[in-house]
Design a protein around this motif. Structure first.
Motif: not given
Length: 237
Positions: A149-177
């Protein structure tokens, strides 16, 4: 025939059922531009699709899914692509949280709404489109909501694309190409012929060259938002 402006494409769509009609209303186009293409599923395709959907699915849902499938395949050849994700807008930029079904991308973005209130909103919770315009990566809303039910007519510059993985701890990594390509391929329309494949590869290359990517390893604790904010959002301002 009705025309709709979606991701800067003029698209002919002929909604037959109320669900898609309502979703498309904010995208209705009454200008003079000619249609770039049509996205109208046949009755036989709708019935065939409905027979393969999960029990309890409706013809309304089949029409939305079929129309989205046609649209997302045609834009591949026009420099745009679907990224299956929950697109959150925060501080004027879109952050696309992408994950396999059931991992919790929508759960995570809802935590942002709870934390930041009106400072954040969800542009599209399932099927936003991305494209590059004048070297700027853009996230474009579509009428296709995946049932949220969430679909707005809007165009916005992208800050980042973030892939989520479940984990016991919270941390961020930078993927290679290589990892980015693998993850994006899983989250977009699969090609069915060589022409589709070449266009998709070009889109992937263009997106990767202009966009920041991260992997957010997280649980469902509120602290996951803090980790994402401190390690991703602050790097994209």
């Amino acid at each position: 025939m009705p025309k709709y402006l979606i991701a800067d494409f003029i698209v002919e769509i002929e909604p037959k059922f109320d669900y898609l009609k309502k979703l498309c209303e904010p995208f209705l186009y009454e200008g003079e531009r000619s249609a770039d293409f049509s996205a109208i599923p046949s009755a036989s395709y709708l019935n065939s699709l409905l027979s393969r959907m999960v029990e309890g699915s409706t013809i309304d849902e089949a029409e939305e899914f079929a129309t989205a499938s046609i649209f997302n395949r045609k834009i591949i050849h026009r420099g745009a692509m679907l990224v299956h994700s929950s697109a959150l807008v925060f501080d004027g930029k879109a952050y696309l949280f992408s994950a396999d079904s059931g991992v919790g991308k929508s759960t995570h973005t809802k935590m942002w709404l709870k934390r930041f209130g009106s400072k954040a909103h969800i542009l599209n919770d399932d099927k936003p489109v991305v494209k590059i315009k004048n070297g700027v990566p853009l996230c474009c809303g579509t009428p296709f909501d995946g049932g949220s039910g969430i679909a707005d007519n809007e165009t916005v510059p992208i800050g980042a694309i973030i892939f989520i993985e479940r984990s016991d701890d919270n941390f961020v990594t930078v993927p290679d190409t290589k990892e980015i390509v693998q993850r994006l391929y899983k989250s977009t329309v699969k090609f069915v012929n060589k022409s589709d494949g070449m266009s998709l590869l070009s889109n992937l290359d263009n997106l990767i060259r202009h966009t920041k990517f991260y992997v957010l390893h997280c649980n469902t604790d509120d602290s996951a938002v803090d980790v994402a904010y401190n390690n991703i959002i602050k790097n994209c301002k």
